[in-house]
Design an enzyme around this catalytic site. Structure first.
Site, PDB file in Angstrom:
ATOM      1  N   LYS A 143      27.687  52.712   0.244  1.00 17.78           N
ATOM      2  CA  LYS A 143      28.832  52.023  -0.371  1.00 17.78           C
ATOM      3  C   LYS A 143      29.420  50.993   0.590  1.00 17.78           C
ATOM      4  O   LYS A 143      29.645  49.847   0.229  1.00 17.78           O
ATOM      5  CB  LYS A 143      29.929  53.038  -0.777  1.00 17.78           C
ATOM      6  CG  LYS A 143      29.445  54.113  -1.740  1.00 17.78           C
ATOM      7  CD  LYS A 143      30.574  55.067  -2.150  1.00 17.78           C
ATOM      8  CE  LYS A 143      31.134  55.927  -1.026  1.00 17.78           C
ATOM      9  NZ  LYS A 143      30.174  56.869  -0.427  1.00 17.78           N
ATOM     10  N   ARG A 180      37.738  59.229  -6.692  1.00 11.89           N
ATOM     11  CA  ARG A 180      36.819  60.318  -6.381  1.00 11.89           C
ATOM     12  C   ARG A 180      37.105  61.570  -7.195  1.00 11.89           C
ATOM     13  O   ARG A 180      36.428  62.576  -7.013  1.00 11.89           O
ATOM     14  CB  ARG A 180      36.993  60.704  -4.912  1.00 11.89           C
ATOM     15  CG  ARG A 180      36.111  59.935  -3.965  1.00 11.89           C
ATOM     16  CD  ARG A 180      36.634  60.248  -2.583  1.00 11.89           C
ATOM     17  NE  ARG A 180      35.610  60.636  -1.693  1.00 11.89           N
ATOM     18  CZ  ARG A 180      35.107  59.850  -0.746  1.00 11.89           C
ATOM     19  NH1 ARG A 180      35.513  58.614  -0.627  1.00 11.89           N
ATOM     20  NH2 ARG A 180      34.215  60.309   0.061  1.00 11.89           N
TER      21      ARG A 180
HETATM   22  P1  AP5 Z   1      27.271  53.653   4.583  1.00 12.06           P
HETATM   23  O1  AP5 Z   1      27.199  52.310   3.955  1.00 12.06           O
HETATM   24  O2  AP5 Z   1      28.158  53.866   5.724  1.00 12.06           O
HETATM   25  O3  AP5 Z   1      27.507  54.776   3.445  1.00 12.06           O
HETATM   26  P2  AP5 Z   1      28.796  55.132   2.596  1.00 12.06           P
HETATM   27  O4  AP5 Z   1      28.352  55.305   1.191  1.00 12.06           O
HETATM   28  O5  AP5 Z   1      29.889  54.164   2.857  1.00 12.06           O
HETATM   29  O6  AP5 Z   1      29.103  56.573   3.198  1.00 12.06           O
HETATM   30  P3  AP5 Z   1      30.467  57.235   3.720  1.00 12.06           P
HETATM   31  O7  AP5 Z   1      30.084  58.385   4.585  1.00 12.06           O
HETATM   32  O8  AP5 Z   1      31.376  56.206   4.268  1.00 12.06           O
HETATM   33  O9  AP5 Z   1      31.036  57.795   2.396  1.00 12.06           O
HETATM   34  P4  AP5 Z   1      32.093  58.875   2.258  1.00 12.06           P
HETATM   35  O10 AP5 Z   1      32.402  58.697   0.821  1.00 12.06           O
HETATM   36  O11 AP5 Z   1      31.695  60.224   2.656  1.00 12.06           O
HETATM   37  O12 AP5 Z   1      33.210  58.505   3.329  1.00 12.06           O
HETATM   38  P5  AP5 Z   1      34.601  57.763   3.192  1.00 12.06           P
HETATM   39  O13 AP5 Z   1      34.824  57.012   4.423  1.00 12.06           O
HETATM   40  O14 AP5 Z   1      34.708  57.079   1.902  1.00 12.06           O
HETATM   41  O15 AP5 Z   1      25.761  54.051   4.998  1.00 12.06           O
HETATM   42  C1  AP5 Z   1      25.473  55.295   5.589  1.00 12.06           C
HETATM   43  C2  AP5 Z   1      24.380  55.157   6.642  1.00 12.06           C
HETATM   44  O16 AP5 Z   1      23.150  54.794   6.018  1.00 12.06           O
HETATM   45  C3  AP5 Z   1      24.646  54.070   7.691  1.00 12.06           C
HETATM   46  O17 AP5 Z   1      24.143  54.506   8.910  1.00 12.06           O
HETATM   47  C4  AP5 Z   1      23.853  52.881   7.155  1.00 12.06           C
HETATM   48  O18 AP5 Z   1      23.470  51.984   8.194  1.00 12.06           O
HETATM   49  C5  AP5 Z   1      22.667  53.551   6.524  1.00 12.06           C
HETATM   50  N1  AP5 Z   1      22.117  52.853   5.397  1.00 12.06           N
HETATM   51  C6  AP5 Z   1      22.786  52.100   4.482  1.00 12.06           C
HETATM   52  N2  AP5 Z   1      21.930  51.611   3.561  1.00 12.06           N
HETATM   53  C7  AP5 Z   1      20.697  52.066   3.900  1.00 12.06           C
HETATM   54  C8  AP5 Z   1      19.399  51.911   3.336  1.00 12.06           C
HETATM   55  N3  AP5 Z   1      19.219  51.189   2.227  1.00 12.06           N
HETATM   56  N4  AP5 Z   1      18.361  52.533   3.946  1.00 12.06           N
HETATM   57  C9  AP5 Z   1      18.557  53.277   5.061  1.00 12.06           C
HETATM   58  N5  AP5 Z   1      19.756  53.455   5.643  1.00 12.06           N
HETATM   59  C10 AP5 Z   1      20.817  52.859   5.060  1.00 12.06           C
HETATM   60  O19 AP5 Z   1      35.607  59.028   3.162  1.00 12.06           O
HETATM   61  C11 AP5 Z   1      35.774  59.825   4.290  1.00 12.06           C
HETATM   62  C12 AP5 Z   1      36.784  60.929   4.011  1.00 12.06           C
HETATM   63  O20 AP5 Z   1      38.060  60.339   3.691  1.00 12.06           O
HETATM   64  C13 AP5 Z   1      36.479  61.825   2.810  1.00 12.06           C
HETATM   65  O21 AP5 Z   1      35.616  62.893   3.154  1.00 12.06           O
HETATM   66  C14 AP5 Z   1      37.877  62.297   2.412  1.00 12.06           C
HETATM   67  O22 AP5 Z   1      38.325  63.306   3.278  1.00 12.06           O
HETATM   68  C15 AP5 Z   1      38.715  61.058   2.658  1.00 12.06           C
HETATM   69  N6  AP5 Z   1      38.785  60.207   1.465  1.00 12.06           N
HETATM   70  C16 AP5 Z   1      38.358  58.930   1.353  1.00 12.06           C
HETATM   71  N7  AP5 Z   1      38.573  58.448   0.115  1.00 12.06           N
HETATM   72  C17 AP5 Z   1      39.176  59.457  -0.573  1.00 12.06           C
HETATM   73  C18 AP5 Z   1      39.630  59.594  -1.913  1.00 12.06           C
HETATM   74  N8  AP5 Z   1      39.521  58.588  -2.814  1.00 12.06           N
HETATM   75  N9  AP5 Z   1      40.180  60.773  -2.268  1.00 12.06           N
HETATM   76  C19 AP5 Z   1      40.324  61.800  -1.398  1.00 12.06           C
HETATM   77  N10 AP5 Z   1      39.902  61.736  -0.121  1.00 12.06           N
HETATM   78  C20 AP5 Z   1      39.329  60.574   0.293  1.00 12.06           C
END
Ligand code: AP5
Ligand code: MG
Ligand code: ZN
Length: 215
Positions: free
Chosen positions: A14, A89
């Protein structure tokens, strides 16, 4: 006006794809995860409240993230469109978003669901490095920065997220299927869901997003 939601499990790409969409359309990425991590880093009350949930791989309470989004979408740079990354989410978050959008007289254009299987997600997340400055994601094998530990985009310092440990990753994946996956059916019913295969090169996936968005 273009409003997008990027839906998908942890590690689906994402954040990676949102950055490319920002460059293409010049609309902001709104990542609740990035906003919460910044609040933790800055020692804000919001960060103190959120950190325990984040470290356990649980969702931060709806009330907290809905407040963040209501405030963020009022800012001027979001007037012509935005990319929601990691919000909504839960169903209550999706309903609150609809109310916020109604107040602004706007509507979600596309909900893009990026699909990747769990084992691939674990490999992606255990090798991820994130930029402290701009939130860009790198991967030690799949998407390395030109210089180790330094962001290509802003020269910021790269770090490993506290929640990118295997046990926490597994919890996040379980939380995704329990609480977030129901949104796929929710948006499918509304008719604006687009499912994207999230495997392949970063460029290939971006091309699929452009196609899904009618570009
Ligand atoms: P990346 O692009 O970083 O993936 P992502 O989908 O952004 O993953 P996140 O871990 O950021 O998602 P998340 O939803 O768990 O975390 P968030 O920060 O939103 O890519 C991942 C990896 O893969 C990278 O190393 C990249 O280089 C690699 N990659 C990318 N594309 C690739 C490809 N095509 N092939 C190979 N490799 C590739 O949330 C964190 C925490 O915040 C949550 O757990 C929760 O506690 C809180 N939170 C956030 N939003 C909310 C909400 N709306 N409600 C409640 N709690 C929330
Ligand atoms: Mg992300
Ligand atoms: Zn950076």
């Amino acid at each position: 006006m273009m409003d997008f939601i990027l839906l998908g499990p942890p590690g689906a790409g994402k954040g990676t794809q949102a950055k490319l969409m920002v460059d293409k359309w010049n609309i902001p990425q709104v990542s609740t995860g990035d906003i919460l991590r910044a609040a933790v880093r800055e020692g804000k009350a919001l960060g103190v409240e959120a950190k325990g949930f984040m470290d356990r791989g649980e969702l931060v309470p709806d009330r907290v993230v809905i407040g963040i989004i209501a405030e963020r979408l009022r800012e001027e740079d979001a007037a012509d469109g935005f990319i929601l990354d990691g919000f909504p989410r839960t169903i209550p978050q999706a309903e609150a978003l609809q109310e916020i959008l109604d107040d602004h007289g706007r509507n979600i254009g596309y909900v893009i669901s990026i699909e990747v299987d769990d084992e691939e997600l674990v490999t992606r997340l255990t090798g991820r490095r994130m930029c402290k400055g701009c939130g860009e994601s790198f991967h030690i094998v799949f998407n390395p920065s030109a210089e180790e530990g330094v962001c290509d985009r802003c020269s910021g310092e790269l770090y490993q997220r506290d929640d990118d440990m295997e046990e926490t990753i597994r919890r996040r994946l379980a939380v995704y299927s329990e609480q977030t996956q129901p949104l796929i059916a929710y948006y499918e019913k509304q008719g604006n869901l687009r499912r994207i295969d999230g495997t392949g090169s970063i460029e290939d996936i971006f091309a699929r997003i452009l196609e899904a968005a009618g570009n």
